[in-house]
Motif scaffolding. Structure first.
Motif, short mmCIF file in Angstrom:
data_model
loop_
_atom_site.label_atom_id
_atom_site.label_comp_id
_atom_site.label_asym_id
_atom_site.label_seq_id
_atom_site.Cartn_x
_atom_site.Cartn_y
_atom_site.Cartn_z
N UNK A 1 0.82 -1.22 0.02
CA UNK A 1 0.00 -0.15 0.08
C UNK A 1 0.85 1.31 -0.29
N UNK A 2 0.13 2.44 -0.39
CA UNK A 2 1.00 3.70 -0.20
C UNK A 2 0.16 4.65 0.69
N UNK A 3 0.54 5.42 1.25
CA UNK A 3 0.14 6.35 2.37
C UNK A 3 0.79 7.80 2.42
N UNK A 4 0.14 8.93 2.52
CA UNK A 4 0.83 9.90 2.47
C UNK A 4 -0.29 10.94 3.31
N UNK A 5 0.61 12.16 3.62
CA UNK A 5 -0.49 13.15 4.31
C UNK A 5 -0.67 14.28 3.30
N UNK A 6 -1.65 14.83 3.45
CA UNK A 6 -2.11 16.07 2.70
C UNK A 6 -1.36 17.53 3.37
N UNK A 7 -0.09 17.21 2.99
CA UNK A 7 0.75 18.46 3.44
C UNK A 7 0.51 19.66 2.92
N UNK B 1 6.71 15.48 -6.42
CA UNK B 1 5.41 16.00 -6.54
C UNK B 1 5.04 16.60 -5.08
N UNK B 2 5.28 15.94 -3.97
CA UNK B 2 4.79 16.22 -2.74
C UNK B 2 5.48 17.89 -2.47
N UNK B 3 6.46 17.70 -2.51
CA UNK B 3 7.49 19.23 -2.40
C UNK B 3 7.06 20.18 -3.42
N UNK B 4 6.77 19.95 -4.47
CA UNK B 4 6.22 20.92 -5.32
C UNK B 4 4.93 21.39 -5.43
N UNK B 5 3.93 20.62 -4.98
CA UNK B 5 2.63 20.76 -4.77
C UNK B 5 2.40 21.91 -3.34
#
Length: 360
Positions: A129-135, A164-168
């Motif tokens: 699975x993958x998981x991520x925060x809506x930082x 993508x996380x850092x750019x967004x």
């Protein structure tokens, strides 16, 4: 490897692979392993993952044991560490950095009876699975504060890697700041590291030399805040509550809380209901919070930040809602459309107004 993690024949016969240990059948504690890119003492990203690991142990009260390996480089070393965990009978393995994606996917294929969870990536499998925060939600409220408080109309952003996380998140900060301060600019320094206090401090000082009076970071040490404190400027903490390191400079911190996800995953593994997914958690899930807002903030800033927080948490407002143009003038988000999670995961453009290019 203890049994039954699952009955493989049964799993292969189902349309969705479900992995887990039946708690009623398992005599031994479930083993959960965690792989960190930084030290647990970084007071940022890895620190919060490890704090959540300790919450797991407390919550399960002896029915789950945990282990971790810190300061694991992204690449071949990560693959070795993850593989060793799997070979040692670990039932569920959490790998907590984007650069662990390929090593995790590779090891997952070799150990189909082990559950793997990878943070911030996009590769999934029957047992991965993958998981991520809506930082980006936290970056939005950070941008509101920064846009209102800057006296030089310049925000400094210390960025780690162009994923993508850092750019967004950079985009989110800038759009929010622009919404309250049309004259605001953002200067970005890429440091090519998640955790290096010296490089982070150096980048902070360069940005302040260039006129930035508010610092925001996508790196994991409190060094940028400490640099701002020395120069009488301001900053926002990353991942954990960094207020103790800069009592005057600290505006607030956006704190990560991974414990709800880790506890949920392990409960599902234990009862056999786990299945592969792409999970996103933010303000509404209690996985992001505003920590230690400084009493020295103007009242209008406090009110604006909390209003923005409540609107995002309730779903009333979604930061990436069009129309949005990139900095080449091209429409990238249509009017009225809010980017889906799949679209957010592929953001590779700066929004209009950011005078910079993304490193290749």
């Amino acid at each position: 490897m203890k049994t039954p993690l699952v009955k493989l024949k049964h799993l292969l016969a189902t349309s969705v692979l479900t992995l887990g240990i039946n708690a009623a059948q398992a005599d031994d504690p479930l083993k959960a392993g965690f792989v960190y890119v930084g030290p647990v003492s970084d007071y940022g990203w890895s620190y919060e993952h490890d704090r959540a690991r300790l919450e797991v142990e407390k919550h399960f009260n002896g029915s789950v044991t945990t282990s971790y390996v810190e300061k694991v480089p992204e690449g071949a070393d990560a693959e070795r560490v993850i593989r060793q965990m799997a070979q040692n009978g670990t039932d569920v393995i959490f790998t907590t950095s984007f650069g662990f994606m390929n090593p995790t996917a590779k090891v997952a294929k070799r150990f189909p009876n082990v559950v793997f969870e990878h943070a911030t990536g996009y590769k999934r499998d029957k047992n991965l699975s993958t998981y991520v925060l809506r930082t980006y939600e936290g970056r939005w409220v950070s941008g509101i504060a920064a846009g209102m408080m800057t006296k030089t109309n310049t925000i400094g952003y210390i960025a780690s890697f162009p994923i993508p996380e850092v750019i967004r998140d950079i985009n989110s900060v800038y759009m929010a700041a622009k919404s309250v301060n049309p004259d605001v600019k953002i200067k970005i320094m890429w440091v090519s590291t998640w955790y290096d206090p010296v490089k982070e401090s150096e980048a902070a000082n360069v940005l302040m030399d260039q006129g930035a009076d508010i610092l925001i970071q996508h790196t994991d040490s409190p060094a940028p805040l400490m640099a701002a404190e020395k120069r009488g400027l301001k900053g926002i903490g990353q991942a954990s509550d960094m207020s103790n390191f800069a009592p005057n400079a600290h505006i607030f911190s956006i704190r990560d809380d991974w414990a709800p996800h880790y506890i949920s995953v392990i409960e599902n593994v234990k009862n056999g209901s786990w299945k592969s997914q792409d999970y996103w958690g933010g303000f509404s899930a209690g996985m992001l919070s505003i920590a230690s807002m400084n009493d020295n903030l103007p009242e209008d800033v406090k009110k604006a930040v909390w209003k923005s927080y409540e609107e995002i948490k309730s779903g009333k407002f979604k930061p990436f809602t069009g129309p949005i143009k990139n900095n080449k003038g091209e429409l990238v988000v249509a009017d009225g459309h809010s980017l889906t999670d799949e679209e957010l995961a592929t953001v590779n453009w700066y929004v209009e107004g950011i005078d910079d290019t993304i490193p290749q």
